[in-house]
Design a protein around this motif. Structure first.
Motif, mmCIF file in Angstrom:
data_model
loop_
_atom_site.group_PDB
_atom_site.id
_atom_site.type_symbol
_atom_site.label_atom_id
_atom_site.label_comp_id
_atom_site.label_asym_id
_atom_site.label_seq_id
_atom_site.Cartn_x
_atom_site.Cartn_y
_atom_site.Cartn_z
ATOM 1 N N LEU A 131 -18.369 -35.589 2.739
ATOM 2 C CA LEU A 131 -18.993 -36.047 1.374
ATOM 3 C C LEU A 131 -18.164 -37.275 0.986
ATOM 4 C CD1 LEU A 131 -18.985 -32.636 -0.365
ATOM 5 C CD2 LEU A 131 -20.773 -33.531 0.859
ATOM 6 N N PRO A 132 -18.849 -38.110 0.289
ATOM 7 C CA PRO A 132 -18.317 -39.276 -0.249
ATOM 8 C C PRO A 132 -16.975 -39.054 -1.234
ATOM 9 C CG PRO A 132 -20.664 -39.383 -0.541
ATOM 10 C CD PRO A 132 -20.277 -38.073 -0.035
ATOM 11 N N LYS A 133 -15.913 -39.703 -0.973
ATOM 12 C CA LYS A 133 -14.692 -39.664 -1.536
ATOM 13 C C LYS A 133 -14.055 -38.324 -1.562
ATOM 14 C CE LYS A 133 -15.500 -42.904 -5.287
ATOM 15 N NZ LYS A 133 -15.267 -43.153 -6.818
ATOM 16 N N LEU A 134 -14.683 -37.510 -0.778
ATOM 17 C CA LEU A 134 -13.876 -36.178 -0.580
ATOM 18 C C LEU A 134 -13.281 -35.932 0.901
ATOM 19 C CD1 LEU A 134 -13.304 -33.488 -2.093
ATOM 20 C CD2 LEU A 134 -15.491 -32.557 -1.023
ATOM 21 N N GLY A 135 -14.084 -36.423 1.816
ATOM 22 C CA GLY A 135 -13.768 -36.286 3.304
ATOM 23 C C GLY A 135 -14.601 -35.153 3.899
ATOM 24 N N TRP A 136 -13.938 -34.352 4.974
ATOM 25 C CA TRP A 136 -14.537 -33.408 5.464
ATOM 26 C C TRP A 136 -14.620 -32.134 4.813
ATOM 27 C CZ3 TRP A 136 -18.217 -34.716 9.173
ATOM 28 C CH2 TRP A 136 -18.006 -35.930 9.771
ATOM 29 N N LEU A 137 -15.699 -31.363 4.896
ATOM 30 C CA LEU A 137 -15.641 -30.147 3.844
ATOM 31 C C LEU A 137 -16.093 -29.012 4.753
ATOM 32 C CD1 LEU A 137 -15.350 -28.335 1.390
ATOM 33 C CD2 LEU A 137 -17.729 -28.895 1.116
ATOM 34 N N ARG A 138 -15.210 -28.064 5.300
ATOM 35 C CA ARG A 138 -15.811 -26.949 6.147
ATOM 36 C C ARG A 138 -16.581 -25.992 5.740
ATOM 37 N NH1 ARG A 138 -12.227 -26.012 10.872
ATOM 38 N NH2 ARG A 138 -12.586 -23.751 10.229
ATOM 39 N N PHE A 139 -17.813 -25.543 6.499
ATOM 40 C CA PHE A 139 -18.631 -24.520 6.228
ATOM 41 C C PHE A 139 -18.817 -23.466 7.192
ATOM 42 C CE2 PHE A 139 -21.259 -27.876 7.125
ATOM 43 C CZ PHE A 139 -22.227 -27.193 7.935
ATOM 44 N N ARG A 140 -19.041 -22.333 6.808
ATOM 45 C CA ARG A 140 -19.543 -21.359 7.965
ATOM 46 C C ARG A 140 -20.995 -21.498 8.270
ATOM 47 N NH1 ARG A 140 -16.671 -17.493 11.203
ATOM 48 N NH2 ARG A 140 -17.793 -15.759 11.383
ATOM 49 N N LEU A 141 -21.073 -21.848 9.489
ATOM 50 C CA LEU A 141 -22.370 -21.849 10.066
ATOM 51 C C LEU A 141 -23.044 -20.695 10.511
ATOM 52 C CD1 LEU A 141 -24.106 -24.378 10.999
ATOM 53 C CD2 LEU A 141 -23.363 -24.205 13.134
ATOM 54 N N SER A 142 -23.528 -20.052 9.378
ATOM 55 C CA SER A 142 -24.056 -18.547 9.463
ATOM 56 C C SER A 142 -25.499 -18.717 10.228
ATOM 57 C CB SER A 142 -24.392 -17.845 8.218
ATOM 58 O OG SER A 142 -24.956 -18.809 7.319
ATOM 59 N N ARG A 143 -26.238 -20.025 10.248
ATOM 60 C CA ARG A 143 -27.481 -20.105 10.996
ATOM 61 C C ARG A 143 -27.790 -21.345 11.272
ATOM 62 N NH1 ARG A 143 -32.363 -19.088 6.613
ATOM 63 N NH2 ARG A 143 -33.466 -19.635 8.451
ATOM 64 N N ALA A 144 -28.696 -21.583 12.031
ATOM 65 C CA ALA A 144 -28.772 -23.231 12.554
ATOM 66 C C ALA A 144 -29.441 -23.823 11.288
ATOM 67 C CB ALA A 144 -29.854 -23.162 13.642
ATOM 68 N N ILE A 145 -29.021 -25.079 11.140
ATOM 69 C CA ILE A 145 -29.700 -25.924 10.344
ATOM 70 C C ILE A 145 -31.213 -26.288 10.567
ATOM 71 C CG2 ILE A 145 -29.965 -28.299 8.962
ATOM 72 C CD1 ILE A 145 -26.713 -28.352 9.413
ATOM 73 N N GLY A 146 -31.542 -26.459 11.791
ATOM 74 C CA GLY A 146 -32.976 -26.506 12.018
ATOM 75 C C GLY A 146 -34.061 -27.613 11.431
#
Length: 425
Positions: A131-146
Motif C-alpha cells: 500500500l502507498p506510504k505503508l509498505g507490505w501488509l500481510r493478510f491470510r490467503l483464505s481463498r484464491a483471488i481469482g
C-alpha cells in the motif's frame, strides 16, 4: 473493466502499521464530511454541482497546507471523492438516499484504486499487499483471488483489520439449470420457508444466552461511563470506556458474522438447487418505521414495535434479496419478486383471500371455504411461487399447482335493520 466479485481477507498489520491505518481512517472520515458539506453548500447557495474532478484539484492544494491531510495517500483521498460522486449519482437515480455524514463511531476504512497496490503470494496460506506510504501488509490467503484486482479497501471492525478486493473475473451468466421452481417466504418466527420443503429453515441464534447477558451488561456499563465522562471529564473518553466499547464491538462483530454466514449459505443453496425463486417485494423501510409519535399524539405500543423492527432487521431481508440477485445469474436461475399483499391470507389450494383463515399470528392456516390446513408460512411460500410463475410466465416445472385467479371471501351484506343499533327506536 469493472469489478464483478469481491474478496475479503483478514489482515495482520504490525503495531506501527495499525496506528497509521487508524489515523488514515479518521482522516478519510473527515475528508468525506468536508467534501459533502462543500457540495451541499454550493448547491444550496448557488445551485452548482461540484464533482470529484474539481475537488481533486482542491485536495492537492489542501495536502500542501494541512499536515494531517498530507499524511493520507493521494490515491485514497481521490478514491473517496469518486465514491462521493457515486453516492450522489445513486441518489439522483433514485437508487439510494442522500449521502450521509460519517460519525466518529463509523467503521474505519481506507479505499485504494487497483493501480496503486501490488499483491504477492508468500506461500499457500499467506500473502501481502503493498500500500502507498505503508509498505507490505500481510493478510491470510483464505481463498484464491481469482481475477484482476480493480480496487482495495482496508477496514477495521470488532475482530480486527480486514482487506477487501474488488475483482474482475469476467464470469458470464450461467446457463439455465432447468431445475424446479420454488417460492420462499422470509419471516420473523421462521427465517425462511421454501415451498418445495416440508420443514422451515431456522437461523441459529446469533448470540448465546451468556453472550446476550454479557452484551447487556457491557452496554449498561458503557452508559454509566459515558455519563461520568460528560460530568467529570468534559466528554473525554477514559481508558476503561474505550475498553468497554472494544468489548461491545467484538460481540456485535461476532453476531454480524454469524448472521452473514447463514445468509450466504441460504441464498447459495436456493440459487444452486432451483430454476426459479419467487420472493416477496418487501419495502423494509416502511415495515420498520417507528411507532413513536409526538408529545401531542404519542404512539401506541412503541416498545413492542421496536422489538418487531429489530426482529425484522435481524433477518436482513434486503441483504438476502441482494445476494439472490447476483447468485441467480451465476448459477443459471431466475429471481422473481411478487407483490406481498395478502400472501399470508390467501389459500394456496382454492385461492380464497380471507383474514379469518389465519387467526391472529398463529402458525396454522385453515381455509374457511375448502378446509385446507397447512403451516401458515408454507402456505404463503406456495402462494408466492404461484404468483412468481404467473408474473414471469415461466414454464419451469413445479411440484405445486395453483389456480390462476385469486378471489376474496364473500361477506354477507348487512341490511339497514341489522346496521341500526338495538336501542334505536
Amino acid at each position: 473493466m469493472k469489478a464483478d466479485m469481491g474478496r475479503r481477507y483478514r489482515a495482520y498489520p504490525t503495531d506501527g502499521q495499525g496506528q497509521v491505518l487508524t489515523r488514515w481512517g479518521h482522516t478519510v472520515r473527515a475528508l468525506w464530511n468536508v467534501a459533502l458539506e462543500q457540495r451541499m453548500y454550493l448547491w444550496e447557495q448557488r445551485r452548482y454541482t461540484l464533482r470529484s474532478a474539481e475537488q481533486c484539484k482542491q485536495l492537492t492544494a489542501g495536502r500542501a497546507d494541512l499536515e494531517w491531510l498530507g499524511e493520507l495517500p493521494a490515491q485514497a483521498g481521490q478514491q473517496i471523492l469518486r465514491q462521493l460522486d457515486q453516492a450522489h449519482d445513486n441518489f439522483w437515480n433514485l437508487q439510494a438516499g442522500f449521502p450521509r455524514r460519517k460519525k466518529r463511531g463509523h467503521r474505519l476504512s481506507i479505499p485504494f484504486p487497483g493501480q496503486a497496490i501490488e499483491i504477492r503470494k508468500l506461500n499457500r496460506k499467506w500473502a501481502e499487499v503493498r500500500l502507498p506510504k505503508l509498505g507490505w501488509l500481510r493478510f491470510r490467503l483464505s481463498r484464491a483471488i481469482g481475477g484482476t484486482v480493480r480496487n482495495a479497501t482496508v477496514s477495521r471492525d470488532g475482530n480486527g483489520w480486514h482487506i477487501s478486493f474488488g475483482i474482475h473475473t469476467g464470469r458470464q451468466p450461467g446457463a439455465p439449470n432447468k431445475k424446479l421452481a420454488c417460492g420462499v417466504d422470509f419471516g420473523v418466527a421462521v427465517s425462511a420457508f421454501v415451498s418445495t420443503e416440508t420443514t422451515p429453515r431456522l437461523m441459529p441464534p446469533t448470540l448465546t444466552a451468556n453472550e446476550k447477558n454479557r452484551l447487556k451488561a457491557l452496554e449498561q456499563r458503557r452508559a454509566r461511563q459515558l455519563t461520568y465522562a460528560k460530568k467529570h471529564n468534559g466528554g473525554r473518553y477514559s481508558r476503561r470506556l474505550r475498553q468497554t466499547i472494544t468489548q461491545i464491538a467484538k460481540l456485535t462483530a461476532r453476531r454480524t458474522n454469524r448472521r452473514r454466514d447463514f445468509t450466504h449459505k441460504l441464498t447459495t443453496d436456493l440459487a444452486k438447487n432451483h430454476g426459479m425463486i419467487g420472493i416477496e417485494d418487501l419495502r423494509v423501510k416502511n415495515m420498520t418505521k417507528t411507532a413513536k409519535g409526538s408529545v401531542e399524539t404519542p404512539g401506541k405500543k412503541v416498545r413492542a414495535k421496536a422489538c418487531l423492527n429489530r426482529a425484522i432487521l435481524d433477518g436482513t431481508p434486503g441483504e438476502r434479496r441482494r445476494q439472490l440477485e447476483y447468485k441467480t445469474r451465476i448459477y443459471g436461475s431466475v429471481l422473481v419478486a411478487v407483490p406481498p399483499f395478502h400472501t399470508s391470507q390467501t389459500c394456496a389450494a382454492c385461492g380464497l383471500v380471507d383474514p379469518q383463515s389465519r387467526q391472529g399470528c398463529g402458525r396454522l392456516f385453515a381455509c374457511t371455504r375448502c378446509g385446507h390446513e397447512d403451516d401458515a408460512d408454507h402456505n404463503a411460500s406456495v402462494e408466492i411461487e404461484a404468483r412468481a410463475r404467473r408474473t414471469s410466465g415461466s414454464d419451469i416445472n413445479s411440484t405445486h399447482s395453483a389456480p390462476r385467479v385469486r378471489v376474496r371471501a364473500s361477506r354477507p351484506r348487512r341490511t339497514r335493520e341489522a346496521q341500526r343499533p338495538a336501542h334505536a327506536g
